[in-house]
Design a protein around this motif. Structure first.
Motif, short mmCIF file in Angstrom:
data_model
loop_
_atom_site.label_atom_id
_atom_site.label_comp_id
_atom_site.label_asym_id
_atom_site.label_seq_id
_atom_site.Cartn_x
_atom_site.Cartn_y
_atom_site.Cartn_z
N GLY A 1 3.96 -5.33 4.43
CA GLY A 1 2.77 -6.17 4.48
C GLY A 1 2.46 -6.71 3.01
N VAL A 2 2.26 -8.10 3.21
CA VAL A 2 1.59 -8.97 2.07
C VAL A 2 0.58 -8.34 1.25
CG1 VAL A 2 0.66 -11.25 1.41
CG2 VAL A 2 2.39 -10.85 3.23
N ILE A 3 -0.44 -7.70 1.76
CA ILE A 3 -1.33 -7.25 1.14
C ILE A 3 -1.09 -6.26 0.23
CG2 ILE A 3 -2.05 -5.16 2.78
CD1 ILE A 3 -4.73 -7.19 0.74
N GLU A 4 -0.03 -5.43 -0.15
CA GLU A 4 0.34 -4.52 -1.03
C GLU A 4 1.57 -5.04 -1.83
OE1 GLU A 4 0.61 -0.50 0.69
OE2 GLU A 4 -1.78 -0.71 1.32
N THR A 5 1.63 -6.19 -1.72
CA THR A 5 2.77 -7.03 -2.73
C THR A 5 2.07 -7.43 -3.93
OG1 THR A 5 3.88 -7.53 -0.48
CG2 THR A 5 4.71 -8.64 -2.50
N VAL A 6 2.87 -7.19 -4.73
CA VAL A 6 2.36 -7.77 -6.30
C VAL A 6 2.26 -9.36 -6.37
CG1 VAL A 6 3.05 -5.53 -7.61
CG2 VAL A 6 4.72 -7.73 -7.49
N PRO A 7 1.39 -9.87 -7.09
CA PRO A 7 1.44 -11.20 -6.97
C PRO A 7 2.35 -12.10 -7.41
CG PRO A 7 -0.79 -10.24 -7.89
CD PRO A 7 0.36 -9.33 -7.83
N ILE B 1 -11.99 -11.29 -2.64
CA ILE B 1 -12.51 -10.10 -3.62
C ILE B 1 -11.64 -9.65 -4.43
CG2 ILE B 1 -14.08 -9.42 -1.85
CD1 ILE B 1 -12.07 -7.09 -1.02
N ASP B 2 -11.97 -8.71 -5.45
CA ASP B 2 -11.20 -8.24 -6.55
C ASP B 2 -10.19 -7.39 -5.99
OD1 ASP B 2 -12.15 -9.88 -8.43
OD2 ASP B 2 -13.41 -8.13 -9.11
N ASP B 3 -9.06 -7.17 -6.36
CA ASP B 3 -7.95 -5.87 -6.04
C ASP B 3 -8.73 -4.59 -5.70
OD1 ASP B 3 -6.14 -7.85 -6.50
OD2 ASP B 3 -5.42 -6.90 -8.42
N GLY B 4 -8.09 -3.81 -4.90
CA GLY B 4 -8.93 -2.77 -4.73
C GLY B 4 -7.63 -1.69 -4.18
N THR C 1 -4.15 5.43 -2.85
CA THR C 1 -2.74 5.65 -3.38
C THR C 1 -1.96 4.54 -3.86
OG1 THR C 1 -1.77 6.19 -1.17
CG2 THR C 1 -2.74 7.98 -2.60
N ARG C 2 -2.39 3.20 -3.07
CA ARG C 2 -1.68 1.95 -3.14
C ARG C 2 -2.56 0.68 -3.39
NH1 ARG C 2 3.16 2.21 -0.11
NH2 ARG C 2 3.38 -0.01 -0.65
N ARG C 3 -2.29 -0.02 -4.43
CA ARG C 3 -3.11 -0.88 -4.59
C ARG C 3 -3.11 -2.20 -3.72
NH1 ARG C 3 -5.87 -1.65 -9.33
NH2 ARG C 3 -6.53 -3.40 -9.97
N ARG C 4 -4.13 -2.84 -3.52
CA ARG C 4 -4.05 -3.97 -2.53
C ARG C 4 -4.59 -5.29 -3.43
NH1 ARG C 4 -6.09 -1.18 3.40
NH2 ARG C 4 -4.12 -0.07 3.59
N TYR C 5 -3.93 -6.28 -3.05
CA TYR C 5 -4.22 -7.54 -3.93
C TYR C 5 -5.24 -8.71 -2.76
CZ TYR C 5 -0.92 -5.14 -6.87
OH TYR C 5 -0.14 -4.16 -7.37
N TYR C 6 -6.16 -8.47 -2.45
CA TYR C 6 -6.77 -9.29 -1.51
C TYR C 6 -6.80 -10.56 -1.83
CZ TYR C 6 -8.67 -4.67 -0.27
OH TYR C 6 -8.65 -3.28 0.03
#
Length: 334
Positions: free
Chosen positions: A297-303, A30-33, A39-44
């Motif tokens: 966490g990987v999920i909040e790590t920029v691509p 899914i797209d980022d959320g 408060t924090r971006r998640r790069y699913y």
């Protein structure tokens, strides 16, 4: 005439063994959320590529890690309402299949958002078949997902079940669910139990956390007592942090004090590793010399970055070499 490294006391000594470390991949197509508080971006979607980066690095390493610790939340809960839980899990497991070393999976809250406890038992995320020992099963109840293994003489790792006492993964008609509900309601009166109580000292009592049963703590006591006698070094891993100085209070296990009391009553424990918080945290328990490490966490790590590490274990220390946002650390055995 040159001196070989085997004869040179000043030459760097090779580690006894190494292992890989990664947490909170939370893959979903899914797209980022954003996180719960936005408060924090998640790069699913790109989290899968970051997992690939880590596995490729370990596979291509000149010295292969003895194993990998995957500290939970491998796929995200957003997969469940989309009917994509199995598809997402298959995608990440395909990547692990290409890695030549054993993976020890920890179960986090997002595992239970996607699957029931009974579905996880015996699944590819159940690495307890690698166990040297585990808690005894109680007839009529799902087993506690905890076990110990020894990758090298003198060293023991213990995987703990941070959602043994929890609302997640349990049938609402079960005794375990009712007991967990009674406990959380003592501290959290919010209609949405994922919303933390106002008092910071009670903020951990949310639905996305859990705790450790007396049965699991008694089993851990027995494991650590045996390790004390054999003078082993023990590293404990779980999804939930248990030291209040190693993470935000909202991420702690419900009964973290009980687990800390067990750890503090034994001399063998050198380190406790957890995920869940997505931000790195660290503290040294001054009373015991135990290192409490909370992993990025990987999920909040920029691509275009990474979030994994390789730990080299020596007789007197562990050395973490991190990639991307995961920092290097030297954890001395005190």
């Amino acid at each position: 005439m040159g001196t070989s490294s085997a004869m040179d006391p000043c030459a760097p000594q090779p580690p006894l063994f190494t292992f890989g470390l990664i947490a909170d991949v939370q893959y979903a197509d899914i797209d980022d959320g954003f996180n719960f508080t936005r408060t924090r971006r998640r790069y699913y979607r790109s989290s899968l590529q970051l997992l690939k980066n880590a596995l490729r690095s370990w596979s291509e390493s000149a010295v292969k890690p003895a194993f990998i610790l995957q500290l939970g939340d491998l796929i995200d809960g957003f997969n469940k309402p989309r009917g994509a839980s199995q598809r997402a899990l298959d995608a990440v497991l395909r990547e692990f299949a290409s890695c030549p070393v054993r993976v020890h999976h920890v179960w986090g809250n997002h595992e239970f958002y996607n699957f029931s406890r009974s579905e996880l038992v015996g699944s590819p995320l159940d690495s307890s078949p690698y166990a040297d020992s585990r808690p005894s099963e109680v007839p009529g109840q799902d087993p506690i997902y905890a076990y110990q293994f020894s990758p090298f003489p003198g060293f023991t790792f213990v995987v703990l079940d941070g959602y043994d006492v929890s609302l997640l993964g349990r049938q609402e008609s079960s005794e375990q669910y009712n007991n967990a509900m009674n406990l959380i309601k003592l501290y959290n009166n919010n209609e949405d139990l994922n919303c933390p109580p106002e008092l910071e000292c009670h903020s951990r009592f949310t639905m996305f956390n859990g705790g450790y049963s007396r049965e699991q703590l008694d089993w851990l006591e027995s494991v650590l007592s045996a390790a004390d006698e054999k003078q082993e070094r023990v590293t404990i891993v779980s999804h939930l942090p248990v030291h209040p100085y190693s993470t935000d209070s909202v991420c702690l296990a419900w009964n973290y004090e009980d687990l800390l009391a067990v750890i503090r009553s034994h001399s063998c424990v050198v380190c406790y590793m957890a995920g869940h918080a997505h931000d790195a945290g660290y503290c040294l328990d001054q009373d015991t010399g135990v290192h409490h490490l909370t992993v990025d966490g990987v999920i909040e790590t920029v691509p275009d970055s990474d979030a994994y590490g390789t730990v080299s274990v020596y007789a007197d220390r562990m050395v973490l070499v991190g990639k991307g946002r995961m920092a290097d650390r030297v954890l001395l055995f005190l």
